[in-house]
Scaffold this active site. Structure first.
Site, short mmCIF file in Angstrom:
data_model
loop_
_atom_site.label_atom_id
_atom_site.label_comp_id
_atom_site.label_asym_id
_atom_site.label_seq_id
_atom_site.Cartn_x
_atom_site.Cartn_y
_atom_site.Cartn_z
N TYR A 74 49.92 39.89 44.73
CA TYR A 74 48.58 39.61 44.52
C TYR A 74 48.38 40.12 43.03
O TYR A 74 48.83 41.22 42.76
CB TYR A 74 47.42 40.37 45.35
N ASP B 47 53.21 43.40 36.99
CA ASP B 47 51.70 43.78 37.29
C ASP B 47 51.81 45.36 37.75
O ASP B 47 52.21 45.37 39.09
CB ASP B 47 51.29 42.70 38.21
N LYS C 152 42.84 49.96 37.89
CA LYS C 152 42.70 50.99 38.74
C LYS C 152 42.99 52.46 38.14
O LYS C 152 41.71 52.96 37.41
CB LYS C 152 43.63 51.11 39.84
P1 KE4 Z 1 41.02 43.89 40.24
O1 KE4 Z 1 40.58 42.38 39.76
O2 KE4 Z 1 40.65 43.97 41.98
O3 KE4 Z 1 40.69 44.92 39.70
O4 KE4 Z 1 42.72 43.86 40.39
C1 KE4 Z 1 43.52 42.71 40.85
C2 KE4 Z 1 44.88 43.07 41.10
C3 KE4 Z 1 45.99 42.92 40.35
N1 KE4 Z 1 47.03 43.35 40.65
C4 KE4 Z 1 47.47 44.00 41.70
C5 KE4 Z 1 48.89 44.70 41.73
C6 KE4 Z 1 46.47 44.38 42.41
O5 KE4 Z 1 46.67 45.12 43.60
C7 KE4 Z 1 45.13 44.17 42.02
C8 KE4 Z 1 43.81 44.48 42.99
N2 KE4 Z 1 44.26 45.03 44.54
C9 KE4 Z 1 43.55 44.99 45.38
C10 KE4 Z 1 43.91 45.84 46.33
N3 KE4 Z 1 45.07 45.59 47.14
C11 KE4 Z 1 42.11 45.09 45.22
C12 KE4 Z 1 41.44 45.32 46.34
C13 KE4 Z 1 40.07 44.28 46.49
O6 KE4 Z 1 40.52 43.01 46.39
O7 KE4 Z 1 38.77 44.52 47.13
#
Ligand code: KE4
Length: 432
Positions: free
Chosen positions: A144, A239, A267
């Site tokens: 993701y 990533d 994060k």
């Molecule tokens: P955000 O746009 O949610 O800040 O980041 C996206 C993202 C990009 N790359 C990786 C490896 C990530 O884990 C994420 C976001 N992680 C999820 C939790 N697994 C966010 C939680 C959510 O969607 O509320």
């Protein structure tokens, strides 16, 4: 608003916010029941609107490596806020955090701050496309990279809780430029590169997959990707939104000794405030506007409060690297304790752990990719989630997420979690 319980708040929220939440994974779709509305958090503990206290194993999906309401981070944010919350102009703080990262992370000459991990990953592939003049990218099933159109094809994390990892609204034209491979399958990547000679701008991956549970790279996988990218002049993007500054200060690059061409962060670098970033070698990053032709911008990019929070946390980690050793002991103790409970009850399980990221798969085989991650016992996961919640332990509400430990967890908390797990498993086994 005189409604006080999570259940009542959720009912009201669903009328005015899609699904009652501002991010789908929070809706408890994978586990059922009504999500908890959190009133406050401190250290390793969450407190919901009903007055219940939980040991937190989500840490806001990663940022809270040192626990909630870190006093130094709070002080930095409140002090900075007194000078206003945003200027839309460059500040000294942006240089300080950029300096700390470019000075300490191998292979990073320049970094651009954005407001989320999604924005960081979207921007990174746009720059890779602009730099190479190519259109296609390769991503991995179950990984993701946020909700950018190019990534919502066989995506992980929250996309999996919806039952369809590829989202409507992504055009066939976009989807055509996203090639999909199985995580840890180097042959498949090589085949895709050969079949799309000189067309693949970038390979983007989570070097440790954390959005389909926790799945480390098999031996040789990252090295293989590095040499394939060199052979095909393809940009290798790690990533590290999740792993950056978590599994080590230098992230997965440090623990596996592989230097990517670009890295995305999120994060932890915002310490819970909205920050993402993309970074890389000078020759690539100089393609970014206003130096280069590839456009990317943001009103609140480099926001002073977010920079103050992120810089304070990163500086604290950088100056106390022994924190990672403490967290390693706690994480290893937890993983071994949970595994022992499952083994003692003859429950098929496969646990993966990298640093303070733990993934437990209720499955009788090794899990190295999405196929394996998607065939675990989801019903058992659901039961365990609710049993643990009743016992005051807040696990991620989806089998496609990893546990994120914070260093605010004390050894007593780890023992409490293990005994709550023992209690949960015994009562589930008794009922079956
Ligand atoms: P955000 O746009 O949610 O800040 O980041 C996206 C993202 C990009 N790359 C990786 C490896 C990530 O884990 C994420 C976001 N992680 C999820 C939790 N697994 C966010 C939680 C959510 O969607 O509320």
């Amino acid at each position: 608003m005189n409604i006080n319980t999570s259940k009542e708040l959720y009912k009201k929220a669903k009328n005015i916010i899609p699904g009652g939440v501002n991010s789908p994974v929070r809706a408890f779709n994978s586990v059922g029941g009504s999500p908890l509305f959190i009133r406050k958090a401190e250290g390793a503990y969450l407190y919901d609107e009903d007055g219940n206290k939980y040991i937190d194993l989500i840490s806001s999906w990663g940022p809270m490596l040192l626990g909630h309401a870190d006093p130094d981070v709070l002080k930095a944010v409140t002090e900075t806020a007194k000078n206003s919350t945003s200027f839309g102009a460059p500040t000294r703080l942006e240089i300080e955090i950029a300096d700390l990262i470019t000075d300490t992370i191998k292979g990073i000459d320049k970094i651009r701050m954005v407001n989320s991990g999604t924005e960081a990953c979207m921007s990174a592939i746009r720059i890779a496309r602009g730099y190479t003049g190519r259109d296609k990218i390769i991503k991995f099933k179950g990984c993701y990279h946020g909700h950018g159109d190019s990534f919502l094809i066989e995506a992980g994390s929250g996309a999996l809780t919806m039952g369809h990892p590829s989202s409507p609204g992504v055009t066939p034209g976009t989807a055509r430029d996203t090639l999909i491979a199985e995580f840890n399958d180097l042959d498949e990547v090589e085949k895709l590169l050969k079949a799309n000679k000189n067309k693949v701008a970038a390979i983007i991956l989570e070097p440790i997959a954390g959005n389909m549970g926790c799945i480390p790279p098999e031996k040789g996988f990252l090295e293989g990707l590095r040499s394939l990218c060199d052979d095909h002049d393809t940009v290798l993007i790690f990533d590290e939104v999740m792993t950056g500054f978590r599994v080590a200060f230098g992230g997965a690059q440090e623990i596996y000794g592989i230097t990517a061409d670009m890295v995305t962060y999120g994060k932890i670098i915002g310490a819970g405030l909205p920050v993402g970033a993309y970074a890389g070698k000078k020759e690539i990053m100089d393609f970014v506007a206003p130096t280069g032709p590839v456009y990317q911008a943001g009103t609140l990019s480099g926001n002073p409060l977010a920079m103050a929070a992120g810089y304070t946390l990163l500086k604290k980690l950088h100056d106390n690297l022994s924190l990672y050793d403490e967290l390693e002991v706690k994480s290893k103790t937890l993983e071994q304790g949970l595994k022992k409970v499952l083994d003692d009850h003859y429950i098929s399980n496969y646990t993966n752990r990298v640093g303070s990221m733990i993934g437990i798969f209720y499955s009788n085989h090794k899990v190295t990719g999405f196929k394996g991650a998607n065939t675990t016992n989801k019903e058992l996961f659901r039961k365990i989630f609710h049993h643990m919640l009743e016992r005051g332990v807040y696990l991620p509400p989806s089998p496609f997420e990893a546990f994120f430990l914070s260093n605010a967890l004390k050894i007593q908390d780890i023992s409490l979690i293990i005994s709550a797990f023992e209690d949960s498993i015994s009562s589930i086994c008794t009922k079956n």
